[in-house]
Every structure is written in C-alpha cells, then in structure tokens.
Write a protein that holds these residues in place. Sequence first.
Motif, PDB file in Angstrom:
ATOM      1  N   HIS A 199      19.117 -13.480 -22.967  1.00 22.39           N
ATOM      2  CA  HIS A 199      19.315 -12.037 -23.221  1.00 22.39           C
ATOM      3  C   HIS A 199      18.038 -11.282 -22.927  1.00 22.39           C
ATOM      4  O   HIS A 199      16.933 -11.835 -22.945  1.00 22.39           O
ATOM      5  CB  HIS A 199      19.801 -11.800 -24.660  1.00 22.39           C
ATOM      6  CG  HIS A 199      18.724 -11.732 -25.689  1.00 22.39           C
ATOM      7  ND1 HIS A 199      18.363 -12.794 -26.478  1.00 22.39           N
ATOM      8  CD2 HIS A 199      17.937 -10.706 -26.077  1.00 22.39           C
ATOM      9  CE1 HIS A 199      17.403 -12.430 -27.302  1.00 22.39           C
ATOM     10  NE2 HIS A 199      17.116 -11.175 -27.077  1.00 22.39           N
TER      11      HIS A 199
ATOM     12  N   ALA B 229      16.490  -7.044 -23.635  1.00 15.71           N
ATOM     13  CA  ALA B 229      16.775  -5.902 -24.510  1.00 15.71           C
ATOM     14  C   ALA B 229      17.716  -6.426 -25.598  1.00 15.71           C
ATOM     15  O   ALA B 229      17.489  -7.502 -26.153  1.00 15.71           O
ATOM     16  CB  ALA B 229      17.331  -4.734 -23.715  1.00 15.71           C
TER      17      ALA B 229
ATOM     18  N   ASP C 276      15.276  -1.297 -26.559  1.00 15.20           N
ATOM     19  CA  ASP C 276      16.307  -1.566 -27.566  1.00 15.20           C
ATOM     20  C   ASP C 276      15.692  -1.446 -28.955  1.00 15.20           C
ATOM     21  O   ASP C 276      14.473  -1.348 -29.108  1.00 15.20           O
ATOM     22  CB  ASP C 276      16.946  -2.927 -27.372  1.00 15.20           C
ATOM     23  CG  ASP C 276      15.982  -4.083 -27.653  1.00 15.20           C
ATOM     24  OD1 ASP C 276      14.768  -3.916 -27.428  1.00 15.20           O
ATOM     25  OD2 ASP C 276      16.435  -5.130 -28.138  1.00 15.20           O
TER      26      ASP C 276
ATOM     27  N   LYS D 156      11.526 -20.750 -23.515  1.00 14.54           N
ATOM     28  CA  LYS D 156      12.068 -19.782 -22.541  1.00 14.54           C
ATOM     29  C   LYS D 156      12.276 -20.416 -21.160  1.00 14.54           C
ATOM     30  O   LYS D 156      12.764 -19.781 -20.243  1.00 14.54           O
ATOM     31  CB  LYS D 156      11.106 -18.599 -22.397  1.00 14.54           C
ATOM     32  CG  LYS D 156      10.724 -17.918 -23.705  1.00 14.54           C
ATOM     33  CD  LYS D 156      11.925 -17.268 -24.375  1.00 14.54           C
ATOM     34  CE  LYS D 156      11.575 -16.666 -25.716  1.00 14.54           C
ATOM     35  NZ  LYS D 156      10.787 -15.426 -25.641  1.00 14.54           N
TER      36      LYS D 156
ATOM     37  N   GLY E 133       8.505 -10.320 -30.223  1.00 14.77           N
ATOM     38  CA  GLY E 133       7.132 -10.699 -30.517  1.00 14.77           C
ATOM     39  C   GLY E 133       6.232 -10.812 -29.300  1.00 14.77           C
ATOM     40  O   GLY E 133       5.039 -10.489 -29.369  1.00 14.77           O
ATOM     41  N   THR E 134       6.762 -11.214 -28.174  1.00 14.43           N
ATOM     42  CA  THR E 134       5.908 -11.494 -27.014  1.00 14.43           C
ATOM     43  C   THR E 134       5.053 -10.312 -26.580  1.00 14.43           C
ATOM     44  O   THR E 134       3.867 -10.476 -26.313  1.00 14.43           O
ATOM     45  CB  THR E 134       6.765 -11.984 -25.827  1.00 14.43           C
ATOM     46  OG1 THR E 134       7.476 -13.162 -26.230  1.00 14.43           O
ATOM     47  CG2 THR E 134       5.911 -12.286 -24.611  1.00 14.43           C
TER      48      THR E 134
HETATM   49  C1  6PG Z   1      14.473  -7.537 -29.459  1.00 10.84           C
HETATM   50  C2  6PG Z   1      13.914  -7.604 -28.079  1.00 10.84           C
HETATM   51  C3  6PG Z   1      14.459  -8.814 -27.392  1.00 10.84           C
HETATM   52  C4  6PG Z   1      13.275  -9.716 -27.149  1.00 10.84           C
HETATM   53  C5  6PG Z   1      13.704 -11.139 -26.905  1.00 10.84           C
HETATM   54  C6  6PG Z   1      12.472 -12.053 -26.857  1.00 10.84           C
HETATM   55  O1  6PG Z   1      14.745  -6.431 -29.955  1.00 10.84           O
HETATM   56  O2  6PG Z   1      14.556  -8.601 -30.070  1.00 10.84           O
HETATM   57  O3  6PG Z   1      13.943  -6.496 -27.354  1.00 10.84           O
HETATM   58  O4  6PG Z   1      15.116  -8.572 -26.184  1.00 10.84           O
HETATM   59  O5  6PG Z   1      12.539  -9.222 -26.032  1.00 10.84           O
HETATM   60  O6  6PG Z   1      14.536 -11.519 -27.971  1.00 10.84           O
HETATM   61  O7  6PG Z   1      11.850 -11.983 -28.105  1.00 10.84           O
HETATM   62  P1  6PG Z   1      10.409 -12.698 -28.334  1.00 10.84           P
HETATM   63  O8  6PG Z   1       9.455 -11.992 -27.440  1.00 10.84           O
HETATM   64  O9  6PG Z   1      10.120 -12.479 -29.789  1.00 10.84           O
HETATM   65  O10 6PG Z   1      10.592 -14.152 -27.949  1.00 10.84           O
END
Ligand code: 6PG
Length: 249
Positions: free
Chosen positions: A145, A147, A68, A200, A43-44
Amino acid sequence: MTALTTVADPEAVAARAATRIASLIAQARERRGVAHVALAGGGTPRRAYELLAGLVERWDGVELWFGDERCVAPDDEQSNYRMVREALLSRIAIDDAGVHRVRGELGPERAARDYARELCERVATDASGTPVLDVAVHGLGPDGHTASLFPGQPSLGVRDQLAVGVAEAGLEPFVPRVSLTLTALTGGRHVVVLAEGPSKAGALAAAFGPRAVPGPEVPASMLAPETRDLTVLIDARAAAGLDLGGTAR
Ligand code: 6PG
C-alpha cells in the motif's frame, strides 16, 4: 521516468530524500512562485523531514499537504499531522495558511470532501482539472500500500475524486483514513517514494521491480505508469536479494 536508487542505510535514505524534496521545492518556487508538497505519513519519512527543515532557507511560497491521514485528533500519536508537526513544522517558520491539515477528526467522508475542495481551491490544475502538486512524498507498506490506498480496496478505483474516505485500513493502525486518490497522487510533477528495511523488500519488488505488474493488489505499483517523474529511494536491507536493477550508491 522511474529512478530507483539504493543507498547504504536509513540515514542515507533520509538524506537523499530531504535533498531531493528541497531541490524540487526550490525549482517549483523559482519557476512558478509556489511549491505544493504532499507529505507521507508513517514512520519512514520522519528523519527526512527533520533534515528537510534545515535544507530550505525560507518557507514562504511553500504549501504543505498530506498524502493521507488517519481519522484521529491532530494531537493523537497516530496522527500523520502530529508526526509532521514534530519532525518539520516545529523546526521551520511557515504560515499556518501554508499547512493544509486533513481534518480527519470529522470522519473519513466529510474530511475527504473538505480536503479535496481545499486542493481545488489552492492548487493550479492541468487541462483535465486535476490539481498539479509539485511533489508527492510516499512511503510503502509491506503489503504494497501507499498513502492509505490498500490492496484490493475500492479507493484504488476512485479516479474522479481527489481524496477518498477509507472506512477500514488494510494495515495498522486500523483506524479510518483519508487518502489522496491515484488521480491526485500521480497528477503531480514529481513523486518521491521512501522505503527501508527487509520488511519492504517484497513490496518493493512487486511495486517497482523489473517483473512488477501494475495492479490493485499492489497499489504502489500503480504509481509508475502514471507518474511523470518517480524517484524511489531504498536502503540496502530493503534491496537485499532483489533484482531491482537499481543503482547502488
Ligand atoms: C500512513 C502512511 C502509509 C505509510 C506506510 C509505510 O498513514 O500510514 O501514509 O502509507 O507510508 O504504511 O509506513 P512506515 O514508513 O511507517 O513503514
């Protein structure tokens, strides 16, 4: 080199990220005639992609990839491709050939093989044979984590492949994934990480803080030692109480 910048709020994170990505696209296209950009899901980055749509005047010579993908249909609400289509692709004129979707609906292993092959075919490689992306955009999960490389998973140790199937995600959505490997993600010229919000803060400190110890328990911590140029953009809430040595802007 790692540059960690703390900005006021999510809108400022999005604006700084969009500006940085647009600048790197222009630089790559000017120097090499093409810009290969791997986009993060989640989402970010959504707002940053919306802003990016207005910052790049022409998209010829830009090739979009995905760091990913979830193994779902491209119109599934959990699809990273769907999020990028809504936030960016629907607002720009880019050839279909310039958008390299991960065909997650084929399943993690087949999709990872196909995607790695496409990367090798389209992106110039370095001396080691690794395709050199110009920009890799990353988010950060609260578990560290990035990707779809999750803490302690075997995918982190896969260094002889460019993409890997991830049978079990370590965080929601708990669907199989395809992820670029650390080799592909750090083999590029520039990495841009976006993170915001108090959830985060711990992962940021563990991944990029002054006492971070790179290792598979915090996958994002493994970026900095191998990345030529790393920009980390966070908001004040994510940085609150962190001794990150960042520069508040
Ligand atoms: C995915 C993303 C994952 C994401 C993080 C943060 O496919 O979910 O690539 O790595 O960047 O989980 O997710 P938010 O930005 O939603 O907090």
